[in-house]
Scaffold this active site. Structure first.
Site, PDB file in Angstrom:
ATOM      1  N   GLU A   1       0.836  -1.214   0.000  1.00 27.03           N
ATOM      2  CA  GLU A   1       0.000   0.000   0.000  1.00 27.03           C
ATOM      3  C   GLU A   1       0.870   1.263   0.000  1.00 27.03           C
ATOM      4  O   GLU A   1       0.606   2.222  -0.739  1.00 27.03           O
ATOM      5  CB  GLU A   1      -0.919  -0.005   1.228  1.00 27.03           C
ATOM      6  CG  GLU A   1      -1.819   1.209   1.298  1.00 27.03           C
ATOM      7  CD  GLU A   1      -2.656   1.225   2.563  1.00 27.03           C
ATOM      8  OE1 GLU A   1      -3.015   0.149   3.074  1.00 27.03           O
ATOM      9  OE2 GLU A   1      -2.959   2.324   3.039  1.00 27.03           O
TER      10      GLU A   1
ATOM     11  N   CYS B   1      -8.123   2.574   8.543  1.00 23.08           N
ATOM     12  CA  CYS B   1      -9.488   2.163   8.154  1.00 23.08           C
ATOM     13  C   CYS B   1     -10.307   1.722   9.373  1.00 23.08           C
ATOM     14  O   CYS B   1      -9.753   1.302  10.395  1.00 23.08           O
ATOM     15  CB  CYS B   1      -9.431   1.077   7.093  1.00 23.08           C
ATOM     16  SG  CYS B   1      -8.939  -0.532   7.712  1.00 23.08           S
TER      17      CYS B   1
ATOM     18  N   SER C   1       1.609 -12.081   9.146  1.00 27.25           N
ATOM     19  CA  SER C   1       0.547 -11.066   9.053  1.00 27.25           C
ATOM     20  C   SER C   1       0.849  -9.937  10.029  1.00 27.25           C
ATOM     21  O   SER C   1       0.878 -10.140  11.247  1.00 27.25           O
ATOM     22  CB  SER C   1      -0.807 -11.700   9.384  1.00 27.25           C
ATOM     23  OG  SER C   1      -1.726 -10.702   9.777  1.00 27.25           O
TER      24      SER C   1
ATOM     25  N   SER D   1      -6.528 -11.281   7.983  1.00 25.30           N
ATOM     26  CA  SER D   1      -6.330 -12.253   6.904  1.00 25.30           C
ATOM     27  C   SER D   1      -6.754 -13.661   7.324  1.00 25.30           C
ATOM     28  O   SER D   1      -6.467 -14.630   6.630  1.00 25.30           O
ATOM     29  CB  SER D   1      -4.865 -12.239   6.462  1.00 25.30           C
ATOM     30  OG  SER D   1      -4.021 -12.334   7.570  1.00 25.30           O
TER      31      SER D   1
HETATM   32  S1  SF4 Z   1      -7.666  -3.664   6.154  1.00 23.14           S
HETATM   33 FE1  SF4 Z   1      -9.395  -4.276   4.886  1.00 23.14          FE
HETATM   34  S2  SF4 Z   1     -10.925  -2.621   5.080  1.00 23.14           S
HETATM   35 FE2  SF4 Z   1      -8.956  -1.853   5.808  1.00 23.14          FE
HETATM   36  S3  SF4 Z   1      -8.087  -0.871   4.024  1.00 23.14           S
HETATM   37 FE3  SF4 Z   1      -7.272  -2.945   4.074  1.00 23.14          FE
HETATM   38  S4  SF4 Z   1      -8.650  -4.122   2.809  1.00 23.14           S
HETATM   39 FE4  SF4 Z   1      -9.698  -2.205   3.282  1.00 23.14          FE
END
Ligand code: SF4
Length: 292
Positions: free
Chosen positions: A125, A191, A219, A263
């Site tokens: 990301e 998030c 993870s 996950s």
């Molecule tokens: S953890 Fe899940 S809800 Fe949060 S940004 Fe990543 S994919 Fe989206």
């Protein structure tokens, strides 16, 4: 022994949606997932058995014929454009909350702020965010703040969506303190599912002496749940699968909490709860809703 499930645990809607999309793809032409979809060996094994391959989002065009998939944690707009110009079919499973982080950073840059991303430099990301804004400074520890140049007038901060809220706020406060002459703007892009799971872990630790965290050892957010539980003084057991649980380990436990990283499959959590139930005839599951 009582068993308590965290109010929020396990796979978030973004990862579930990405997995659903992959399962709907016609695989005969070959499917390459660009990045690690989930940090979970159980899911990875299932995908490999379906013939799915893995590649890197930055290696544009380096995939077998067929379909390439962007994972829930996205890619840079440049990378997206690059893949769309190849002959491969592209499936984009980027989570809307990751897209929101991209747009937030873009707005800050357009408004003249020096971009700062709180997160892990190598995470897919963050690579996506810095791919579009190479001038962005990535901060994970307080020492990383040294990279922000003295005399900067406007600093715009966002966060990787899965960072612990407390770490993010601590770093934002530190930046504001060190650069008190600058205008510091923070857009909180952690998030909601991440926040919910962290809060639920705190609640769990208030009522439990022992906590079982279910999730892959690679993870990051599972590891953060483990650290968070330990920091609150709970006897913490990290397992990937129920076969790693042993009855003797719970000899002194009265209230056992169960949670899982984003996950982890619901089925794996259910199996863990069933295994714990089997350890004692007097156990009771106090919160049985297996959905987050
Ligand atoms: S953890 Fe899940 S809800 Fe949060 S940004 Fe990543 S994919 Fe989206």
């Amino acid at each position: 022994m009582n068993i308590h499930l965290a109010e929020h645990f396990g796979m978030c809607f973004g990862v579930k949606a990405a997995l659903r999309s992959i399962n709907e793809i016609e695989t005969s032409g070959g499917v390459t997932v660009l990045g690690e979809l989930v940090h979970n060996p159980v899911v990875q094994k299932q995908l490999v058995e379906q013939g799915i391959k893995y590649g890197s989002p930055e290696k544009i065009g380096e995939a077998e014929s067929g379909t390439v998939v962007f994972t829930a944690h996205g890619v840079s707009d440049n990378t997206r454009r690059g893949w769309s110009e190849t002959s491969l079919q592209v499936v984009d499973t980027t989570c809307p909350l990751v897209k929101k982080a991209h747009r937030s950073l873009e707005c800050l840059v357009l408004a003249g702020y020096l971009p700062v991303v709180i997160g892990q430099r190598d995470h897919v990301e963050v690579r996506g965010l810095t791919g579009d804004f190479p001038e962005a400074i990535v901060v994970l520890e307080a020492s990383d703040i040294d990279a922000i140049p003295e005399g900067v007038e406007k600093i715009g901060i966002i966060s990787q969506t899965t960072q612990p809220v407390k770490r993010v706020q601590g770093l934002v406060d530190e930046i504001a303190k060190r650069f008190h002459g600058a205008e510091v703007r923070f857009v909180n892009t952690v998030c909601q599912p991440t926040r919910d799971r962290q809060q639920a872990m705190e609640d769990l630790c208030r009522k439990c002496d022992t906590v079982v965290v279910v999730g892959g050892r690679n993870s990051n957010n599972t590891k953060q749940l483990v650290e968070s539980s330990r920091a609150r003084g709970c006897d913490t057991i990290h397992v990937v699968e129920p076969g790693e649980l042993f009855k003797d380990r719970f000899a002194n436990s009265r209230n056992v909490g169960v949670t899982a990283g984003t996950s982890t499959l619901d089925e794996t959590v259910e199996e863990v709860v069933e295994t714990l139930r089997g350890f004692t005839v007097s156990s009771s599951v106090l919160a049985t809703e297996l959905s987050s």
